[in-house]
Write a protein that holds these residues in place. Structure first.
Motif, PDB file in Angstrom:
ATOM      1  N   HIS A 117       0.832  -1.214   0.000  1.00 56.13           N
ATOM      2  CA  HIS A 117       0.000   0.000   0.000  1.00 56.13           C
ATOM      3  C   HIS A 117       0.862   1.257   0.000  1.00 56.13           C
ATOM      4  CE1 HIS A 117      -3.300  -2.628   0.368  1.00 56.13           C
ATOM      5  NE2 HIS A 117      -3.117  -2.951   1.627  1.00 56.13           N
ATOM      6  N   GLU A 118       1.969   1.215   0.772  1.00 51.14           N
ATOM      7  CA  GLU A 118       2.858   2.374   0.788  1.00 51.14           C
ATOM      8  C   GLU A 118       3.437   2.615  -0.615  1.00 51.14           C
ATOM      9  OE1 GLU A 118       6.462   2.194   3.193  1.00 51.14           O
ATOM     10  OE2 GLU A 118       6.414   4.363   3.499  1.00 51.14           O
ATOM     11  N   ALA A 119       3.709   1.524  -1.328  1.00 53.45           N
ATOM     12  CA  ALA A 119       4.284   1.636  -2.670  1.00 53.45           C
ATOM     13  C   ALA A 119       3.362   2.416  -3.602  1.00 53.45           C
ATOM     14  CB  ALA A 119       4.561   0.253  -3.242  1.00 53.45           C
ATOM     15  N   PHE A 120       2.071   2.125  -3.550  1.00 62.13           N
ATOM     16  CA  PHE A 120       1.125   2.855  -4.404  1.00 62.13           C
ATOM     17  C   PHE A 120       1.078   4.328  -4.000  1.00 62.13           C
ATOM     18  CE2 PHE A 120      -0.179  -1.316  -5.688  1.00 62.13           C
ATOM     19  CZ  PHE A 120      -0.627  -1.133  -6.991  1.00 62.13           C
ATOM     20  N   HIS A 121       1.166   4.578  -2.706  1.00 59.87           N
ATOM     21  CA  HIS A 121       1.151   5.965  -2.245  1.00 59.87           C
ATOM     22  C   HIS A 121       2.381   6.720  -2.740  1.00 59.87           C
ATOM     23  CE1 HIS A 121       0.660   9.427   0.360  1.00 59.87           C
ATOM     24  NE2 HIS A 121       1.899   9.249   0.782  1.00 59.87           N
ATOM     25  N   VAL A 122       3.567   6.116  -2.568  1.00 59.86           N
ATOM     26  CA  VAL A 122       4.809   6.796  -2.957  1.00 59.86           C
ATOM     27  C   VAL A 122       4.848   7.004  -4.471  1.00 59.86           C
ATOM     28  CG1 VAL A 122       7.330   6.600  -3.047  1.00 59.86           C
ATOM     29  CG2 VAL A 122       6.109   6.001  -0.949  1.00 59.86           C
ATOM     30  N   ALA A 123       4.382   5.989  -5.240  1.00 56.29           N
ATOM     31  CA  ALA A 123       4.425   6.101  -6.707  1.00 56.29           C
ATOM     32  C   ALA A 123       3.580   7.269  -7.201  1.00 56.29           C
ATOM     33  CB  ALA A 123       3.959   4.807  -7.353  1.00 56.29           C
ATOM     34  N   THR A 124       2.472   7.550  -6.518  1.00 60.95           N
ATOM     35  CA  THR A 124       1.524   8.532  -7.049  1.00 60.95           C
ATOM     36  C   THR A 124       1.566   9.880  -6.332  1.00 60.95           C
ATOM     37  OG1 THR A 124      -0.160   7.529  -5.631  1.00 60.95           O
ATOM     38  CG2 THR A 124      -0.119   6.827  -7.919  1.00 60.95           C
ATOM     39  N   ALA A 125       2.036   9.923  -5.074  1.00 58.77           N
ATOM     40  CA  ALA A 125       2.011  11.183  -4.320  1.00 58.77           C
ATOM     41  C   ALA A 125       3.177  12.076  -4.732  1.00 58.77           C
ATOM     42  CB  ALA A 125       2.081  10.897  -2.823  1.00 58.77           C
ATOM     43  N   GLY A 126       2.983  13.380  -4.629  1.00 60.29           N
ATOM     44  CA  GLY A 126       4.048  14.312  -4.976  1.00 60.29           C
ATOM     45  C   GLY A 126       4.393  14.184  -6.445  1.00 60.29           C
TER      46      GLY A 126
END
Lengths: 584, 188
Positions: free
Chosen positions: A144-153
Motif C-alpha cells: 500500500h505504501e508503494a502505491f502511495h509513494v508512486a503517485t504522491a508528490g
C-alpha cells in the motif's frame, strides 16, 4: 480486522484494494506463487508481454493515458534487470509505476543463487523508492505504501522485491489506510505570498510567456482546465515541452507550439525575448534551455513545481513556488480575479504583434515532393485523416518523434505518450500496447522509426495474442535519422553505423505474427493506405518508406541560445561550434 | 545573478537565501539528516552523492532513537550555494528521510570528532608525544614499551593539528569517526 493469507495472495489482494485492473508481466521461477494466485481470480487482467522491458513501457503507456499507476510483475534476476530501462525512463518522465519482482528465498539471498540479482541495489538509482520485503507480515503495508509513494508528490516508479519464501508464507493482511502512510506527504499547497508576487508580476508584464510541462498533466485533468482558464483570461502566450503537449489545446489561439531544440521558432524566440517566464511543471531540461548563460536573458522567472529539487537546479528562479500545479493555479486565478483581473493590454497587443511576425516565418516549412514521401507530409496526412478519431499517439525516439510533436495536434492531455527524459528507443510500441489495453475502442497509433521499432518488435506477439489493434506507423528511412543528422552537422558527413542493412520486409513480418502489413512508397497512395490502416480491425505494421536524408528543423544547435535557431538546410555548415560538440 | 528579493516580514525565506544562489564561492556545510533506520537508507544517501557528483568530506551514521527506529546521518559537504541547496532538496526527496538540517546556517552549532592515533617511538620523541597529548587533552588508551594509542576528541581542526604534531614523532596509524554535530541552545 487483519486477515491471514499467503504473501502471494496478499499481492493480488492489495492490487485489487488499490483498484488495479491490469498487470503487465512475465512469469519465472521466483514469482510462481503470485502467478498461481493470478490464475485463480478474474478481477485483474494479466498481459503477457514478450520481454520485461516491454512490460514496463506498456505499464508506462497505461499510466500516462489513464492517470493511474501502471503495474508490472516480473521474476528475479534477468526479469528484474530487463525492467531497469523502463524504470529509468519512468523516473525521468515522472510516471507512476509499481514494479513487483520475485526474489530468491530469503535464506538464499547473497549466495549467488540461480537467477539471483541484487535487485534493490541495481534499481535504487532508477526508482523513486524500493523495498525488499523479508517478512510476510510487513508485505501488505509495503504494497500500500508503494502505491502511495508512486503517485504522491512528483510521481515515479517504485519497486517491491518479494522473496519466494515470503510469497509462500502466511501472514496478516492489512487493508490500505486512507491518505497513505504518514512519512511521505509532499506539500501540495503553494505559498500564498509568493503566488501573490507572481500575480503582481503577471499584472505588469509586458512580454509574458507560460512554459508548461508534463507536471501539468501529472497534476490531473483539473490542472489542464485551470491552465486553459488562465491562458484565456490573461491572453498570455503559451508553449510547452515535449512532455506537456495537450495540457493546453494545440488548436488553441494562444498556442505557440513546442519549444526547445526542435521546437517552433515563435516559441523559442518568445522564450528568449520575454520579460516574465512562468514555468509550470517543467524542469529547464537541457533540450529546452540550450545554452544556459544566454537563456532568456532579460526575463524574471517564476517556477511552479511540486519537487523542491527542481527549483534552482539549472536556472535561477526569481519567484519559486513549491506545490501541486492544480492547487497553485487555483490560488493564482483566485488572487488574480480578486485583484481586478489586471493585465497590461497595450503591451500584450504589441507582444502578440511581435509573435505573429515570428509565426509568419513558418518555421515548419519543408521541401515538398511528389516523387517520394516526405516524413513531414506523412504526419500531416496522418493528422488530417485521424483528427476526428478518439486518438492516442505514442512514439519511439528520434527524428520521427520530433516531427510527430511538430505536426500532430493534441487538444487534450494524456493523449500523447513519448519518452522525453531518457529518450528510450523501443518505448513506443510496448507503450501503445499499454494505452490500447486501457482504451480498447480508441485508435492507438505508434509513430515510429524503423530502427527504434525493431528494438521491441517482439511485442507483436503480445498485440496479436490480446487482439490489440495498435497501429505501428513506421517512417522508414533505413537510417538512424537523428544520429545521421548529427553526423552530417557535426562529424563531416561520416555516417558511422547510422544505417541498418538487412531490414526486414515489414509486411511479411506482420503476416508472420498474424497481423496486417501495409507498404506505402508513393505519396499518391498515402491517404488510401492510411485509411486502410485505420479501418483494419487488428494490429497493423505500416511501412512508410520516406525520404532517406531529410533533416529535422528547426533546430537549436548544441551550445547555442534560443535565438540562434537553424531553420532549414541552408547555413547548417559549421553551425555547431567546438564547445557545443561535446554536448549531446 | 542578483540575490533573491525578500520582502519585509516575509517568512518564506531563511536568512541563508540572502546569498546569491548561483555564486561561484565554495562553502563547507554540515548537514544533519534524520532518517528511518531501515535497510539501504545509507546506500540511498551515499548513492545520491556519488550519482550526482557531490562531495562528502565526512560522514557519520548511527541509530539515535531505538524505539522510533531513527538514525542520524551527519554529512560534511562542500559546494557552491546552489549545489548545497540542491543537496538539501535532493536529500529531502528520499522517502525514509524525515528532516534535513543545515547546521552551518541554522544558527550556532557544536561539532566534535573522535580519533585514535597510534604513535611509535622511543626516548625523547616518546616523551614529547606524551607531553603534547597532555596539552591536547588526549588520553592514552593503550601502551606498550615502544607505542601509544591516543584517544582525542574535539573539532576536526584540533584533531588535524594534533595529527600534524604526531607525524614527526612517529604517527603510524590513525582512525577517525567523522563529525558528529548538534545545534546549540534548547531547540533541535
Amino acid at each position: 480486522m487483519a486477515r491471514q493469507m499467503t504473501g502471494a495472495k496478499m499481492v493480488v489482494q492489495a492490487l485489487k484494494d488499490q483498484g488495479v485492473d491490469t498487470v503487465f508481466g512475465y512469469p519465472g521461477g521466483a514469482v510462481l506463487p503470485i502467478y498461481d494466485e493470478i490464475f485463480q481470480q478474474n478481477d485483474i487482467r494479466h498481459i503477457l508481454v514478450r520481454h520485461e522491458q516491454g512490460a514496463v513501457h506498456a505499464a508506462e503507456g497505461y499510466a500516462r493515458s489513464t492517470g493511474k499507476p501502471g503495474v508490472v510483475l516480473v521474476t528475479s534476476g534477468p526479469g528484474a534487470t530487463n525492467a531497469v530501462t523502463g524504470m529509468a525512463d519512468a523516473l525521468l518522465d515522472s510516471i507512476p509505476l509499481v514494479v513487483l519482482t520475485g526474489q530468491v528465498p530469503t535464506f538464499m539471498i547473497g549466495s549467488d543463487a540461480f537467477q539471483e540479482a541484487d535487485t534493490v541495489g541495481i534499481t535504487r538509482p532508477c526508482t523513486k523508492h524500493n523495498w525488499l520485503v523479508r517478512d510476510t507480515d510487513a508485505l501488505s503495508g509495503v504494497l500500500h505504501e508503494a502505491f502511495h509513494v508512486a503517485t504522491a508528490g512528483r510521481p515515479g516508479p517504485v519497486l517491491i522485491d518479494i522473496p519466494k519464501d515470503v510469497q509462500f508464507a502466511t501472514g496478516s493482511y492489512a487493508p490500505p489506510v486512507k491518505g497513505g502512510p504518514k512519512r511521505y506527504q509532499p506539500q501540495v499547497k503553494g505559498d500564498i505570498e509568493t503566488i501573490t508576487e507572481l500575480v503582481e508580476a503577471l499584472e505588469t508584464a509586458k512580454k509574458p510567456i507560460l512554459y508548461t510541462g508534463g507536471g501539468v498533466i501529472n497534476s490531473g485533468d483539473a490542472a489542464s482546465q485551470l491552465l486553459r482558464e488562465l491562458v484565456d483570461a490573461t491572453n498570455t502566450p503559451i508553449t510547452s515541452t515535449l512532455m506537456g503537449l495537450g495540457a493546453y489545446p494545440g488548436s488553441g489561439k494562444n498556442w505557440l507550439g513546442m519549444l526547445g531544440m526542435h521546437g517552433l521558432y515563435e516559441a523559442n524566440m518568445a522564450m528568449h525575448d520575454c520579460d516574465l517566464m512562468i514555468c509550470i511543471g517543467a524542469r529547464f531540461d537541457d533540450r529546452i534551455t540550450g545554452r544556459i548563460d544566454a537563456f532568456s536573458p532579460h526575463s524574471r522567472k517564476a517556477h511552479i513545481d511540486i519537487d523542491p529539487s527542481s527549483i534552482n537546479k539549472v536556472v535561477h528562479t526569481d519567484i519559486p513556488i513549491v506545490g501541486d500545479v492544480a492547487h497553485v493555479l487555483e490560488d493564482l486565478l483566485k488572487i488574480w480575479k480578486a485583484r481586478g483581473r489586471k493585465t497590461d493590454r497595450e503591451a500584450l497587443d504589441r507582444w502578440w504583434k511581435q509573435i505573429d511576425e515570428w509565426r509568419a516565418v513558418n518555421c515548419l516549412t519543408y521541401k515538398t515532393s511528389d516523387q517520394v514521401i516526405k516524413p513531414q507530409y506523412a504526419l500531416q496526412r496522418l493528422e488530417e485523416l485521424t483528427r476526428g478519431h478518439d486518438r492516442y499517439i505514442t512514439t519511439e525516439v528520434g527524428q520521427h518523434q520530433m516531427w510527430a510533436a511538430q505536426f500532430l495536434t493534441f487538444d487534450e492531455p494524456k493523449r500523447w505518450m513519448t519518452s522525453g527524459g531518457l529518450g528510450t528507443m523501443g518505448y513506443g510500441f510496448p507503450a501503445s500496447i499499454g494505452v490500447q489495453m486501457a482504451h480498447r475502442d480508441s485508435l492507438v497509433i505508434n509513430v515510429a522509426g524503423e530502427a527504434s521499432w525493431l528494438m521491441n518488435m517482439q511485442e507483436m506477439g503480445t498485440a496479436v495474442q490480446f487482439r490489440l489493434p495498435v497501429k505501428q506507423f513506421i517512417l522508414n528511412n533505413e537510417r538512424l535519422g537523428m544520429v545521421r543528422q548529427w553526423q552530417e552537422l557535426l562529424h563531416g558527413e561520416r555516417y558511422s553505423h547510422s544505417w541498418s542493412e538487412a531490414l526486414p520486409d515489414f509486411v511479411k513480418l506482420a503476416e508472420a505474427f498474424g497481423a496486417k502489413g501495409i507498404l506505402c512508397t508513393d505519396p499518391k497512395d498515402l491517404d488510401d493506405a492510411i485509411m486502410e490502416m485505420i479501418e483494419y480491425d487488428g494490429p497493423v505494421i505500416f511501412d512508410c518508406l520516406v525520404e532517406k536524408h531529410e533533416n529535422c528543423f528547426p533546430m537549436i544547435p548544441s551550445g547555442e541560445p534560443h535565438n540562434k535557431m537553424l531553420l532549414g538546410e541552408v547555413s547548417t555548415k559549421d553551425a555547431i561550434k567546438e564547445g557545443g560538440a561535446v554536448l549531446v | 545573478m542578483s540575490a533573491l528579493q525578500i520582502k519585509k516580514g516575509s517568512t518564506k525565506h531563511s536568512a541563508y537565501n540572502l546569498r546569491p544562489t548561483f555564486s561561484d564561492v565554495i562553502e563547507t556545510h554540515t548537514l544533519a539528516v534524520l532518517v528511518d533506520n531501515e535497510a539501504g537508507v545509507l546506500a540511498r544517501v551515499i548513492g545520491l552523492f556519488s550519482g550526482r557528483g557531490y562531495n562528502i568530506e565526512s560522514l557519520t551514521v548511527a541509530e539515535v532513537d531505538h524505539t522510533g527506529h531513527l538514525s542520524r546521518i551527519t554529512i560534511v559537504t562542500r559546494g557552491t550555494p546552489q549545489v548545497i541547496e540542491q543537496i538539501k532538496a535532493q536529500l529531502g526527496r528520499i522517502v525514509p528521510v524525515h528532516r534535513v538540517h543545515d547546521l552551518t546556517v541554522e544558527g550556532p552549532s557544536v561539532e566534535r570528532e573522535l580519533a585514535l592515533l597510534k604513535v611509535t617511538g622511543a626516548g625523547d620523541k616518546r616523551v614529547e608525544a606524551l607531553r603534547l597529548a597532555d596539552i591536547f587533552r588526549a588520553n592514552v588508551v593503550d601502551s606498550t614499551l615502544d607505542s601509544f594509542v591516543f584517544e582525542i576528541t574535539g573539532a576536526p581542526e584540533k584533531i588535524d593539528a594534533f595529527a600534524d604534531l604526531m607525524r614527526p614523532l612517529g604517527l603510524l596509524e590513525m582512525a577517525r569517526t567523522g563529525v558528529a554535530a548538534l545545534s546549540r541552545g534548547a531547540t533541535t
